[in-house]
Structure formats: C-alpha cells, structure tokens
Design an enzyme around this catalytic site. Structure first.
Site, PDB file in Angstrom:
ATOM      1  N   HIS A 157     155.871 -15.620  83.527  1.00 50.98           N
ATOM      2  CA  HIS A 157     156.574 -16.774  84.646  1.00 50.98           C
ATOM      3  C   HIS A 157     158.273 -17.506  83.905  1.00 50.98           C
ATOM      4  O   HIS A 157     158.063 -17.429  82.820  1.00 50.98           O
ATOM      5  CB  HIS A 157     155.915 -17.795  84.705  1.00 50.98           C
ATOM      6  CG  HIS A 157     154.627 -18.011  85.755  1.00 50.98           C
ATOM      7  ND1 HIS A 157     154.226 -16.780  86.603  1.00 50.98           N
ATOM      8  CD2 HIS A 157     153.083 -18.535  85.651  1.00 50.98           C
ATOM      9  CE1 HIS A 157     152.951 -17.230  86.999  1.00 50.98           C
ATOM     10  NE2 HIS A 157     152.280 -17.730  86.717  1.00 50.98           N
TER      11      HIS A 157
ATOM     12  N   CYS B 212     148.509 -22.187  84.418  1.00 55.03           N
ATOM     13  CA  CYS B 212     149.710 -21.320  83.366  1.00 55.03           C
ATOM     14  C   CYS B 212     151.270 -21.172  83.496  1.00 55.03           C
ATOM     15  O   CYS B 212     151.544 -22.139  81.767  1.00 55.03           O
ATOM     16  CB  CYS B 212     149.416 -19.637  84.389  1.00 55.03           C
ATOM     17  SG  CYS B 212     149.672 -19.456  85.531  1.00 55.03           S
TER      18      CYS B 212
END
Ligand code: A2P
Length: 346
Positions: free
Chosen positions: A243, A130
C-alpha cells in the site's frame, strides 16, 4: 515462561496466513507444534513448515484444544465464531480481522507504538487494519515529539488487502485486457487492472467507507488520542501487495522538515527513502517483501505553517498484517503474557 508454544494459524491458506507461516519460520518463533486451519475448501491441502509438509485441517470445535497461540486471519465473521472458543480452550488469539478492534476491552496493538497495551489482554489481541498500521509506524514518532492536531490521508491500496483470490483476479484481468478481452470480476466489484476505484467497503451516512473509518477510529485508539482529528480517502489501485499513502500532518506548532527527517531516520520499523536529485522516493514495488515502512518526500506544507506532507509505502501483507501479528506474539513471549486468560493475574 515456557520454551516453545503450540501454535495454530486460522486462515492458513490465505494471503496473510501463508505469510504468517513463513514469518514463524524466518523469525524462529518458538513453535513446538503447528496446526493449520482453514475452511472445507482447503481440506486435503498441505503446506510446508521447516521442511515438513503439514496438512490443512478444517476448523472445528476441537481445533484449539492444547493450543497456546492462535494467529487468526480468516475474516471478521470467522473470528467472531472461533476466537472466543479458542480463548475458552485456553489459547491467546492475535486476531487480524476487524471483529474486535474497537472493543474497549481488547487491546489494539502496533508494537512500535503501544506495546504496553499487551498487558491488558484477556485472551484476544487485535491486529489493526493494514493501512492504519503503516501510517501509525511512520507518524507516531513525530506525534511523540510534538502532538499532531490533524491527519489527512489519501491511500493507494493494493489488491492483497482483499486476499489471495483478489491478487489472482488482478493478474487474470491484466492478461485478459492485454489479449483484447473484457476483464471478468468476481472478488472486486469493478475491474482493477489498468484502473482504480474508491475503496469498495460499505459507505456510512457521512459518505465515508468502512476502510476510511478504520483509519480514523483505530489510529485514535492506538495513539490513545480519542480527540485526534483524522480524515482519509481510500482508493484501491492495481498494485499486488504494498500500500502507499500520502499523508498531511498538522501539528500544534511548526515542525521542521529537518527535525522530522532526523526523527524518522531513527524510528523503529521506518526506513527513509529520499533522493531528491533523482526524484527517487518509496514505491510499492520496492516495499513489497520488506519489513520496514518506507517513508519519503517529507516536505513543508506550503498551505500551512505547522503542517508537513509525507509519502509512504509498506508491504500490506507483511507489516500491514502478518509481521505485525507475529511481533505482537513475540511481545507476548517477551513479557510472559502468552498464557490463558484465566491464568493472567492483574
Ligand atoms: P480457504 O482457503 O479454505 O477458503 P484471504 O484473505 O487470502 O482470502 O484468505 C482467507 C483465509 O481464511 C483462507 O485461509 C480461508 O480458507 C480462510 N477462511 C475463510 N472463511 C473461513 C471459514 N469460514 N472457516 C475457516 N477458514 C476460513
């Protein structure tokens, strides 16, 4: 090319699995039949797809018969067992785990960066880590204009990277702390609520954790730049699902902030978020649920004439995992590559 496909989601009950289910519907992926697969823990559960309640099945040797596409997000050990069996049964697997990413024979794809790699697949296509996906989307458009020599990344990673139960754990820990109790830990090694800690994946002899090495090695593979210098420090923060990353880019030659901003304002999958007068830049809370990687604070590195700094936030479950996997599947459909490995002639 056929009109619609028989699809299976392996890990359908997880954080990424449920997002895959939503995205198949939202993006109108041509699904003729859908199988939801998970572990015995989920037996009896049902999930909704296009208004229909579909039972979750326990994955077994018969699960992939007649399936065209498997979207797998059930962890590396599960993928190592089931992905080869699915390919043998005639399916193409887009695998979200780390199991096959560094296998030289398996393409590792971010559709905005290296879509051409899809043509080389032999049944399995790996979906990158990711943090790597989010960085690649923001950084590759600059690298294309002027080669990057070195990337230094610091990440601020949400709980979702460790799955749905980890997200729940942070909420429960937060409630406990607010009620004056000690937080319990089960998924994470330490309390994450009101805290942060260096990423808890396995450390190597050089002192890098697995997550950091994924950024290093996967970025090189996706960019087709085996000698690119990359270093990273990954930190888990008490954010639920997006994130953030602080990135320093050293180029071969000076790269103006204006040019970088201009390129990124038109880059696919990127949204510039910068209001310098209001000190307003990407935030994980605003990246959550969005498809784009939000990029801002692009500035000249005052310590190096050919380096820039930037800041980004991206939804870890969406572009960092499920959306990228669905975009790979869409690419396979567009290029007529969604067919059994045995049928691919090259
Ligand atoms: P289950 O819910 O039955 O445990 P997350 O990343 O959010 O933790 O989700 C992981 C997903 O992978 C879940 O759907 C989980 O199913 C599934 N999973 C984990 N281990 C296995 C396994 N051994 N076989 C099949 N599915 C698995």
């Amino acid at each position: 090319m056929v009109d619609s496909y028989r699809v299976a989601i392996l890990g359908a009950t997880g954080a990424v699995g449920t997002e895959l289910l939503d995205l198949l519907e939202q993006r109108r992926f041509p699904v003729s039949d859908l199988k939801l697969l998970a572990s015995p823990r989920s037996a009896g559960q049902r999930l909704q797809f296009k208004g229909e309640s579909i039972p979750v099945e326990v994955v077994d040797d018969r699960s992939f018969a007649g399936v065209d596409l498997v979207l797998a997000s059930a962890g590396a050990s599960t993928s190592r067992v089931w992905a080869p069996k699915a390919v043998e049964a005639g399916a193409v697997v887009v695998d979200n785990s780390s199991a096959f990413r560094m296998d030289p024979a398996i393409p590792l794809i971010v559709p905005e960066v290296n879509p051409e790699a899809a043509a080389t697949h032999q049944g399995i296509i790996a979906n990158p880590n990711c943090t790597t996906i989010l960085m690649a989307v923001a950084v590759f458009p600059l690298h294309q204009v002027q080669p990057i020599k070195r990337i230094v990344a610091a990440t601020y990673q949400s709980a979702s990277g460790a799955g749905a139960r980890a997200m729940e754990e942070v909420k429960i820990q937060s409630q406990a702390i607010l009620q004056g109790q000690s937080p319990q830990t089960e998924i994470f090694p330490y309390p994450l609520a009101f805290n942060l800690f260096p990423h808890n994946s396995k450390l190597n002899e050089q002192g890098y954790c697995e997550e950091e090495m994924k950024i290093v090695n996967e970025t090189r593979k996706i960019f087709g730049a085996p000698d690119l210098r990359v270093t990273a420090t990954c930190v888990r923060v008490p954010v639920l699902r997006a994130h953030s990353e602080a990135i320093n880019l050293e180029f071969e030659r000076p790269f103006s902030v204006e040019q970088a901003r201009q390129i990124l304002s038109q880059a696919p999958g990127v949204k510039l978020v910068e209001d310098w007068s209001a000190n307003y830049f990407p935030m994980p809370i605003e990246a959550s649920g969005k498809d784009e990687v939000l990029v801002g604070r692009i500035r000249q590195d005052i310590s190096h004439p050919a380096a820039l700094d930037l800041w980004l936030c991206g939804d870890q479950i969406r572009k960092g995992a499920a959306l990228n996997a669905i975009q790979i599947a869409e690419l396979l459909v567009q290029k007529d590559l969604l067919k059994p490995a045995i049928a691919l002639t090259r």
